[in-house]
Design an enzyme around this catalytic site. Sequence first.
Site, PDB file in Angstrom:
ATOM      1  N   HIS A  74      47.633  37.909  40.258  1.00 33.03           N
ATOM      2  CA  HIS A  74      48.710  37.271  39.519  1.00 33.03           C
ATOM      3  C   HIS A  74      48.138  36.362  38.443  1.00 33.03           C
ATOM      4  O   HIS A  74      47.003  35.901  38.543  1.00 33.03           O
ATOM      5  CB  HIS A  74      49.627  36.484  40.459  1.00 33.03           C
ATOM      6  CG  HIS A  74      48.915  35.386  41.198  1.00 33.03           C
ATOM      7  ND1 HIS A  74      48.142  35.638  42.317  1.00 33.03           N
ATOM      8  CD2 HIS A  74      48.828  34.062  40.965  1.00 33.03           C
ATOM      9  CE1 HIS A  74      47.634  34.499  42.740  1.00 33.03           C
ATOM     10  NE2 HIS A  74      48.014  33.524  41.943  1.00 33.03           N
ATOM     11  N   ARG A 120      38.663  35.340  41.355  1.00 33.93           N
ATOM     12  CA  ARG A 120      39.197  35.418  39.991  1.00 33.93           C
ATOM     13  C   ARG A 120      39.015  36.818  39.408  1.00 33.93           C
ATOM     14  O   ARG A 120      37.992  37.449  39.603  1.00 33.93           O
ATOM     15  CB  ARG A 120      38.518  34.379  39.115  1.00 33.93           C
ATOM     16  CG  ARG A 120      38.894  32.970  39.524  1.00 33.93           C
ATOM     17  CD  ARG A 120      38.135  31.924  38.720  1.00 33.93           C
ATOM     18  NE  ARG A 120      38.459  30.607  39.210  1.00 33.93           N
ATOM     19  CZ  ARG A 120      37.859  30.037  40.256  1.00 33.93           C
ATOM     20  NH1 ARG A 120      36.889  30.655  40.891  1.00 33.93           N
ATOM     21  NH2 ARG A 120      38.220  28.839  40.659  1.00 33.93           N
TER      22      ARG A 120
END
Length: 110
Positions: free
Chosen positions: A17, A36
């Site tokens: 997201h 990440r």
Amino acid sequence: VTLQPGQALFLGPNLPHAYLLGDCMEIMATSDNVVRAGFTPKFKDVSTLTGMLTYECGPADVLDGVEEHGGAVRLYAPRSSDFPEFSLRRVTLSPSLSVTLGSSVSPRVV
């Protein structure tokens, strides 16, 4: 997905997201295992990322919230009962209005 003011989005574990514009409040479990994927100069562990992601497509679980206390409170809760700690209540009070919130398994920010 473009959310309108007053809407929320629930994403389960291992779903990537990002938000690109506007204000966002992210509620997540206590953890230091953020992986990440991009849009950051910070370290990106591509191998871990590709091994852990849930590869599924479908419509976003956009939540409009449920009115409580005559509309002064709006409850945003995941549709799955597996994640009650990720519920959020937005309280909007006028100077002459008060509400009493009961107990909750989720944290509170006042």
